[in-house]
Design an enzyme around this catalytic site. Structure first.
Site, PDB file in Angstrom:
ATOM      1  N   ASN A 119      -7.224  -3.011  14.391  1.00 21.67           N
ATOM      2  CA  ASN A 119      -8.614  -3.317  14.025  1.00 21.67           C
ATOM      3  C   ASN A 119      -8.712  -4.532  13.099  1.00 21.67           C
ATOM      4  OD1 ASN A 119      -7.638  -2.360  11.631  1.00 21.67           O
ATOM      5  ND2 ASN A 119      -9.027  -0.607  11.464  1.00 21.67           N
TER       6      ASN A 119
ATOM      7  N   HIS B  37      -6.990  -4.985  10.283  1.00 18.68           N
ATOM      8  CA  HIS B  37      -6.768  -4.761   8.843  1.00 18.68           C
ATOM      9  C   HIS B  37      -5.487  -5.442   8.355  1.00 18.68           C
ATOM     10  CE1 HIS B  37      -4.467  -0.648   9.464  1.00 18.68           C
ATOM     11  NE2 HIS B  37      -3.618  -1.653   9.453  1.00 18.68           N
TER      12      HIS B  37
ATOM     13  N   ASP C  87       0.809  -1.218   0.000  1.00 16.90           N
ATOM     14  CA  ASP C  87       0.000   0.000   0.000  1.00 16.90           C
ATOM     15  C   ASP C  87       0.842   1.268   0.000  1.00 16.90           C
ATOM     16  OD1 ASP C  87       0.959  -0.488   2.569  1.00 16.90           O
ATOM     17  OD2 ASP C  87      -0.999  -0.981   3.394  1.00 16.90           O
TER      18      ASP C  87
HETATM   19  C1  F6R Z   1       1.571  -1.647   6.108  1.00 15.65           C
HETATM   20  C2  F6R Z   1       0.264  -2.234   6.247  1.00 15.65           C
HETATM   21  C3  F6R Z   1      -0.487  -2.303   7.524  1.00 15.65           C
HETATM   22  C4  F6R Z   1       0.381  -2.653   8.741  1.00 15.65           C
HETATM   23  C5  F6R Z   1      -0.444  -2.636  10.015  1.00 15.65           C
HETATM   24  C6  F6R Z   1       0.394  -2.909  11.236  1.00 15.65           C
HETATM   25  O1  F6R Z   1       2.051  -1.735   4.776  1.00 15.65           O
HETATM   26  O2  F6R Z   1      -0.209  -2.668   5.259  1.00 15.65           O
HETATM   27  O3  F6R Z   1      -1.519  -3.241   7.393  1.00 15.65           O
HETATM   28  O4  F6R Z   1       0.937  -3.921   8.546  1.00 15.65           O
HETATM   29  O5  F6R Z   1      -1.069  -1.394  10.162  1.00 15.65           O
HETATM   30  O6  F6R Z   1       1.299  -1.860  11.430  1.00 15.65           O
HETATM   31  P1  F6R Z   1       2.402  -1.916  12.563  1.00 15.65           P
HETATM   32  O7  F6R Z   1       3.361  -2.979  12.174  1.00 15.65           O
HETATM   33  O8  F6R Z   1       3.032  -0.543  12.532  1.00 15.65           O
HETATM   34  O9  F6R Z   1       1.701  -2.204  13.828  1.00 15.65           O
END
Ligand code: F6R
Length: 266
Positions: free
Chosen positions: A139, A141, A67
């Site tokens: 959440n 995602h 992303d």
């Molecule tokens: C990043 C992404 C997000 C992160 C998620 C966790 O490219 O796609 O889904 O993997 O927000 O982020 P962290 O590792 O910072 O807790």
């Protein structure tokens, strides 16, 4: 799902690095799917160290990131392109032209839609993703597929949830413009990868991890879509695994898997 519980975040990074190196060493034209965020930083440090000690070369590797924020320049301090250059690409021998991060600088919808379509086509042209690295949001995602994202979704424009904007606020300076939209691979795109490896560390992720592995398959927890993938590995530290009801069972399964691998099951 293969659930692996390790004692520390460092062990999670080492395990993930082993998987990445295995793909690179066994595929002729390896294609990696990569993630940003805090979690994979330790993985990238491990890969850079292995590259410097000549254990792995990325010369033939092609990469696709999950992303990118919409509306900020590639060169912006907080763009995911900058993140990847700083944490991985500039420190290894991957060809810059083989690294792909969604192009999301434009503020024109038609340009962004075309960029999303082109991204899907580039993944296809590269032969599909061999191993997709993922983190998980608080959440649930994956990528920026927020709760209620369709499991059939492809690369597209996505509005970030309030919780994601709040979680990522820490990276932006006070008063600085913080994007609320992103261009993200869809859940369908992620599920097309030949294998996925989701890393989660720390207590804050325990609820989301439980919902992903032991909850119902539901668009309310986008990561639960990985229950539908035949080659999904979830690698956790003790804290991220702390709420799992079947924790001992997953550890037992890993023991059996190792015994099977060593040919000494019975
Ligand atoms: C990043 C992404 C997000 C992160 C998620 C966790 O490219 O796609 O889904 O993997 O927000 O982020 P962290 O590792 O910072 O807790």
């Amino acid at each position: 799902m293969q659930v692996i519980i390790l004692s520390s975040a460092h062990d999670v990074a080492v395990y993930a690095a082993d998987r990445v190196v295995d793909v690179i060493n066994t595929k002729k034209n390896p294609v990696l799917g990569l993630a940003t965020g805090s979690t994979p930083i330790a993985l990238y440090e491990e890969l850079v160290a292995r590259h410097h000690s000549r254990q792995v070369s990325f010369r033939q590797t092609v990469s696709f990131n999950l992303d990118e924020y919409i509306g900020i320049a590639d060169s912006h301090e907080q763009s995911y392109r900058t993140f990847m250059n700083q944490h991985l690409f500039n420190a290894i021998d991957i060809m810059p032209t083989n690294t792909h991060v969604p192009l999301a600088q434009s503020k024109e919808v038609a340009v962004l839609k075309k960029s999303a379509q082109d991204y899907e086509a580039s993944i296809q042209q590269a032969g599909g993703i061999d191993l997709q690295i993922l983190g998980i949001g608080l959440n649930g995602h994956i990528g920026f597929n927020e709760p209620t994202s369709s499991f059939a979704s492809r690369t597209r424009i996505k509005t970030l949830s309030e919780s994601t904007v709040a979680a990522n606020k820490r990276f932006f300076k006070a008063g600085e413009y913080q994007p609320e939209l992103a261009l993200t691979m869809g859940i369908g795109t992620i599920l097309d990868s030949r294998a996925v490896l989701l890393m989660a560390t720390g207590k804050a992720k325990a609820e989301a991890v439980k919902a992903m592995i032991e909850g119902p398959i539901s668009a309310m927890c986008p990561a639960s879509a990985l229950q539908l993938h035949e080659a999904a590995t979830i690698v956790l530290d003790e804290e991220a695994a702390s709420l799992l009801a079947l924790k001992e069972y997953y550890q037992w399964c890993e023991l059996k898997r190792q015994q099977l691998h060593e040919g000494s099951l019975i």
